[in-house]
Motif scaffolding. Structure first.
Motif, PDB file in Angstrom:
ATOM      1  N   PHE A  22       0.832  -1.202   0.000  1.00 59.79           N
ATOM      2  CA  PHE A  22       0.000   0.000   0.000  1.00 59.79           C
ATOM      3  C   PHE A  22       0.867   1.252   0.000  1.00 59.79           C
ATOM      4  O   PHE A  22       0.602   2.216  -0.737  1.00 59.79           O
ATOM      5  CB  PHE A  22      -0.915  -0.010   1.216  1.00 59.79           C
ATOM      6  N   GLY A  23       1.911   1.273   0.829  1.00 57.81           N
ATOM      7  CA  GLY A  23       2.798   2.429   0.888  1.00 57.81           C
ATOM      8  C   GLY A  23       3.537   2.658  -0.414  1.00 57.81           C
ATOM      9  O   GLY A  23       3.744   3.801  -0.842  1.00 57.81           O
ATOM     10  N   MET A  24       3.952   1.567  -1.074  1.00 57.86           N
ATOM     11  CA  MET A  24       4.657   1.715  -2.347  1.00 57.86           C
ATOM     12  C   MET A  24       3.758   2.336  -3.408  1.00 57.86           C
ATOM     13  O   MET A  24       4.197   3.174  -4.196  1.00 57.86           O
ATOM     14  CB  MET A  24       5.183   0.344  -2.807  1.00 57.86           C
ATOM     15  N   PHE A  25       2.491   1.954  -3.433  1.00 56.33           N
ATOM     16  CA  PHE A  25       1.576   2.527  -4.409  1.00 56.33           C
ATOM     17  C   PHE A  25       1.177   3.952  -4.041  1.00 56.33           C
ATOM     18  O   PHE A  25       0.691   4.687  -4.901  1.00 56.33           O
ATOM     19  CB  PHE A  25       0.328   1.651  -4.546  1.00 56.33           C
ATOM     20  N   PHE A  26       1.381   4.334  -2.795  1.00 59.48           N
ATOM     21  CA  PHE A  26       0.969   5.676  -2.381  1.00 59.48           C
ATOM     22  C   PHE A  26       1.893   6.763  -2.920  1.00 59.48           C
ATOM     23  O   PHE A  26       1.647   7.950  -2.705  1.00 59.48           O
ATOM     24  CB  PHE A  26       0.896   5.772  -0.851  1.00 59.48           C
ATOM     25  N   VAL A  27       2.951   6.389  -3.640  1.00 57.95           N
ATOM     26  CA  VAL A  27       3.785   7.420  -4.278  1.00 57.95           C
ATOM     27  C   VAL A  27       2.972   8.216  -5.290  1.00 57.95           C
ATOM     28  O   VAL A  27       3.394   9.297  -5.714  1.00 57.95           O
ATOM     29  CB  VAL A  27       5.028   6.793  -4.965  1.00 57.95           C
ATOM     30  N   VAL A  28       1.796   7.698  -5.683  1.00 57.98           N
ATOM     31  CA  VAL A  28       0.978   8.414  -6.662  1.00 57.98           C
ATOM     32  C   VAL A  28       0.598   9.795  -6.153  1.00 57.98           C
ATOM     33  O   VAL A  28       0.552  10.761  -6.933  1.00 57.98           O
ATOM     34  CB  VAL A  28      -0.284   7.581  -7.006  1.00 57.98           C
ATOM     35  N   VAL A  63      10.330  -9.436  -6.524  1.00 59.31           N
ATOM     36  CA  VAL A  63       8.925  -9.106  -6.279  1.00 59.31           C
ATOM     37  C   VAL A  63       8.791  -7.634  -5.891  1.00 59.31           C
ATOM     38  O   VAL A  63       7.894  -6.928  -6.363  1.00 59.31           O
ATOM     39  CB  VAL A  63       8.331 -10.007  -5.192  1.00 59.31           C
ATOM     40  N   LEU A  64       9.683  -7.158  -5.036  1.00 58.54           N
ATOM     41  CA  LEU A  64       9.628  -5.750  -4.623  1.00 58.54           C
ATOM     42  C   LEU A  64       9.893  -4.817  -5.805  1.00 58.54           C
ATOM     43  O   LEU A  64       9.236  -3.783  -5.945  1.00 58.54           O
ATOM     44  CB  LEU A  64      10.641  -5.501  -3.510  1.00 58.54           C
ATOM     45  N   LEU A  65      10.854  -5.183  -6.651  1.00 63.69           N
ATOM     46  CA  LEU A  65      11.144  -4.355  -7.820  1.00 63.69           C
ATOM     47  C   LEU A  65       9.947  -4.328  -8.773  1.00 63.69           C
ATOM     48  O   LEU A  65       9.582  -3.267  -9.298  1.00 63.69           O
ATOM     49  CB  LEU A  65      12.381  -4.886  -8.546  1.00 63.69           C
ATOM     50  N   ALA A  66       9.332  -5.479  -9.003  1.00 63.90           N
ATOM     51  CA  ALA A  66       8.157  -5.537  -9.881  1.00 63.90           C
ATOM     52  C   ALA A  66       7.010  -4.712  -9.313  1.00 63.90           C
ATOM     53  O   ALA A  66       6.305  -4.008 -10.055  1.00 63.90           O
ATOM     54  CB  ALA A  66       7.727  -6.987 -10.080  1.00 63.90           C
ATOM     55  N   THR A  67       6.827  -4.771  -7.987  1.00 65.88           N
ATOM     56  CA  THR A  67       5.791  -3.953  -7.354  1.00 65.88           C
ATOM     57  C   THR A  67       6.101  -2.467  -7.527  1.00 65.88           C
ATOM     58  O   THR A  67       5.201  -1.658  -7.777  1.00 65.88           O
ATOM     59  CB  THR A  67       5.685  -4.301  -5.863  1.00 65.88           C
ATOM     60  N   GLY A  68       7.365  -2.110  -7.388  1.00 65.06           N
ATOM     61  CA  GLY A  68       7.764  -0.721  -7.597  1.00 65.06           C
ATOM     62  C   GLY A  68       7.517  -0.254  -9.017  1.00 65.06           C
ATOM     63  O   GLY A  68       7.068   0.877  -9.244  1.00 65.06           O
ATOM     64  N   VAL A  69       7.796  -1.117  -9.991  1.00 62.41           N
ATOM     65  CA  VAL A  69       7.547  -0.758 -11.399  1.00 62.41           C
ATOM     66  C   VAL A  69       6.058  -0.495 -11.624  1.00 62.41           C
ATOM     67  O   VAL A  69       5.669   0.479 -12.286  1.00 62.41           O
ATOM     68  CB  VAL A  69       8.054  -1.882 -12.327  1.00 62.41           C
ATOM     69  N   ALA A  70       5.212  -1.365 -11.046  1.00 62.80           N
ATOM     70  CA  ALA A  70       3.768  -1.175 -11.200  1.00 62.80           C
ATOM     71  C   ALA A  70       3.305   0.105 -10.516  1.00 62.80           C
ATOM     72  O   ALA A  70       2.492   0.857 -11.057  1.00 62.80           O
ATOM     73  CB  ALA A  70       3.021  -2.379 -10.629  1.00 62.80           C
ATOM     74  N   ALA A  71       3.819   0.360  -9.300  1.00 62.37           N
ATOM     75  CA  ALA A  71       3.402   1.540  -8.548  1.00 62.37           C
ATOM     76  C   ALA A  71       3.848   2.821  -9.233  1.00 62.37           C
ATOM     77  O   ALA A  71       3.067   3.781  -9.360  1.00 62.37           O
ATOM     78  CB  ALA A  71       3.976   1.468  -7.127  1.00 62.37           C
ATOM     79  N   VAL A  72       5.101   2.859  -9.687  1.00 66.82           N
ATOM     80  CA  VAL A  72       5.619   4.071 -10.334  1.00 66.82           C
ATOM     81  C   VAL A  72       4.952   4.280 -11.689  1.00 66.82           C
ATOM     82  O   VAL A  72       4.634   5.420 -12.074  1.00 66.82           O
ATOM     83  CB  VAL A  72       7.146   3.973 -10.471  1.00 66.82           C
ATOM     84  N   GLY A  73       4.724   3.192 -12.430  1.00 62.75           N
ATOM     85  CA  GLY A  73       4.048   3.327 -13.720  1.00 62.75           C
ATOM     86  C   GLY A  73       2.652   3.905 -13.563  1.00 62.75           C
ATOM     87  O   GLY A  73       2.257   4.821 -14.294  1.00 62.75           O
ATOM     88  N   LEU A  74       1.884   3.380 -12.596  1.00 65.93           N
ATOM     89  CA  LEU A  74       0.538   3.912 -12.349  1.00 65.93           C
ATOM     90  C   LEU A  74       0.608   5.361 -11.895  1.00 65.93           C
ATOM     91  O   LEU A  74      -0.209   6.195 -12.321  1.00 65.93           O
ATOM     92  CB  LEU A  74      -0.153   3.056 -11.291  1.00 65.93           C
ATOM     93  N   SER A  75       1.571   5.686 -11.057  1.00 64.70           N
ATOM     94  CA  SER A  75       1.701   7.060 -10.554  1.00 64.70           C
ATOM     95  C   SER A  75       2.002   8.035 -11.672  1.00 64.70           C
ATOM     96  O   SER A  75       1.437   9.138 -11.727  1.00 64.70           O
ATOM     97  CB  SER A  75       2.808   7.115  -9.494  1.00 64.70           C
ATOM     98  N   LEU A  76       2.893   7.658 -12.583  1.00 58.99           N
ATOM     99  CA  LEU A  76       3.216   8.546 -13.707  1.00 58.99           C
ATOM    100  C   LEU A  76       2.010   8.732 -14.624  1.00 58.99           C
ATOM    101  O   LEU A  76       1.744   9.843 -15.104  1.00 58.99           O
ATOM    102  CB  LEU A  76       4.394   7.971 -14.497  1.00 58.99           C
ATOM    103  N   ALA A  77       1.275   7.658 -14.870  1.00 56.39           N
ATOM    104  CA  ALA A  77       0.099   7.769 -15.739  1.00 56.39           C
ATOM    105  C   ALA A  77      -0.942   8.712 -15.131  1.00 56.39           C
ATOM    106  O   ALA A  77      -1.508   9.566 -15.828  1.00 56.39           O
ATOM    107  CB  ALA A  77      -0.504   6.383 -15.978  1.00 56.39           C
ATOM    108  N   LEU A  78      -1.190   8.565 -13.830  1.00 53.48           N
ATOM    109  CA  LEU A  78      -2.158   9.448 -13.182  1.00 53.48           C
ATOM    110  C   LEU A  78      -1.636  10.882 -13.103  1.00 53.48           C
ATOM    111  O   LEU A  78      -2.399  11.836 -13.251  1.00 53.48           O
ATOM    112  CB  LEU A  78      -2.476   8.936 -11.784  1.00 53.48           C
TER     113      LEU A  78
END
Length: 377
Positions: free
Chosen positions: A185-191, A268-283
């Motif tokens: 949750f915290g990793m995705f909150f970079v958005v 796994v952590l790197l892949a989660t980071g890629v997903a979180a940062v990718g979503l954050s940049l898109a938004l």
């Protein structure tokens, strides 16, 4: 990248949301739900109905009493006591128990019965049944130490009948569930932080000046993505440290990393980071105002967390919601971490979750690049 790190360092509220918030959630939720994941079975009121006078039955009785304390007197109407919840469970030692434990062959009939109140929690029911099986195996091991090459307790489940009185999968402890959950949750909150800084740079003309200097859009996006991947890495280290060292100091369980595949965990952590940062940049490229940046991203995060098993563990959801959870990127990250941290899996076992996260992250990065060019930032 230096500009991005400087702006992030000045954003104290954003740093608090990225580091302090998930740490507080880990501590609070792990302590609050500790007994839900690990019910205090030793303190539950129970009774024993001993119908076998043999030595083996007395041994089983003694082992259970030593682990769970003295039983309450068996009521004349024990059925009503179970229905009303006055007794949480009843252990019945049926006639023939001693003979079944003394026999060299494995038991084929149930001589131990576990009867519980109708409303007992499913986790607790399974824990009590497993402990009763273990107690039977322990008693057999003490009575017949590996006689005839048999493995004591290898099939003690056949000896035990367990049912709620009414007439499979590995489940995590509170710490094992909440550390990976709130880490994801915290990793995705970079958005929230990325969107806010993006709008600020657009309003101040920083992005326009960079474009006028000939900085390629891909380089501008990469300069934002890489620092936030570093932020995700720091979040992971901090949250894992909280689970390993801080939780025991506060009276909770420690997160054990013994035997964990470090390479699989890092992937796994790197892949989660890629997903979180990718979503954050898109938004960040999609929103147009500070109000949108402050609401859209956090709301989406909360929805993905609620659906994806962060706030409510997936294994307690009904089947329909479990299928819905499979569509949440947060669930992919959480399941990948649980595979490595809880189930002892490696990269091969975590690969399906890693693949979903990477594909999603790359798709979001492509969408961010398209929006960036289309809007002429």
């Amino acid at each position: 990248m230096r500009k991005e790190l400087l702006a992030l360092r000045r954003d104290l509220h954003g740093l608090g949301a990225l580091f302090v918030m998930p740490m507080i959630f880990i501590v609070l939720m792990s302590l609050a739900l500790q007994h839900y994941y690990n019910p205090p079975a030793a303190s539950l009121p129970y009774a024993l109905d001993v119908r076998d006078a043999g030595d083996a039955a007395r041994l089983v009785q003694g082992l259970w009493v030593r682990a769970h304390g003295e039983p309450r007197p068996l009521p004349a109407d024990w059925r009503e006591a179970l229905r009303s919840g006055e007794l949480k469970y009843l252990v019945v030692l049926e006639p023939g128990l001693s003979a079944a434990l003394d026999a060299p062959a494995l038991p084929t009939a149930a001589h131990l019965r576990l009867l519980t109140e109708p409303g007992i929690d499913g986790h607790l029911f399974n824990a009590l049944r497993a402990e009763l099986v273990g107690t039977a195996g322990d008693a057999k091991a003490r009575l017949e130490y590996m006689s005839a090459g048999a493995s004591p307790g290898a099939s003690m489940a056949a000896l035990v009948q367990a049912e709620r009185f009414a007439g499979g999968a590995v489940r995590p402890t509170a710490v094992q569930q909440n550390v990976p959950a709130w880490l994801v949750f915290g990793m995705f909150f970079v958005v929230a932080s990325m969107s806010s800084l993006f709008i600020q740079e657009r309003s101040s003309g920083t992005l326009a000046r960079l474009r006028s200097l000939g900085v390629p859009p891909a380089l501008m996006l990469a300069s934002k993505a890489i620092p936030y991947l570093g932020v995700n890495a720091l979040q992971a280290l901090l949250m894992l440290a909280v689970g390993v060292w801080v939780m025991p100091l506060l009276g909770g369980e420690a997160l054990s990393l013994a035997g964990v595949d470090g390479a699989a965990l890092a992937v796994v952590l790197l892949a989660t980071g890629v997903a979180a940062v990718g979503l954050s940049l898109a938004l960040a490229c999609a929103v147009r105002t500070h109000a949108q940046a402050a609401t859209v991203g956090p709301i989406l995060n909360v929805l993905m967390g609620a659906v994806g098993g962060i706030m409510v563990p997936r294994f307690v959801m009904p089947p329909l919601m479990q299928r819905v959870a499979e569509w949440s990127p947060m669930n992919w990250g959480l399941e990948g971490l649980l595979v490595v941290l809880l189930r002892g899996g490696g990269l091969a076992e975590a690969a399906p979750h890693v693949l979903r996260l990477v594909v999603f992250g790359l798709a979001m990065l492509a969408l961010a690049a398209w929006l960036f060019r289309r809007r002429g930032f």
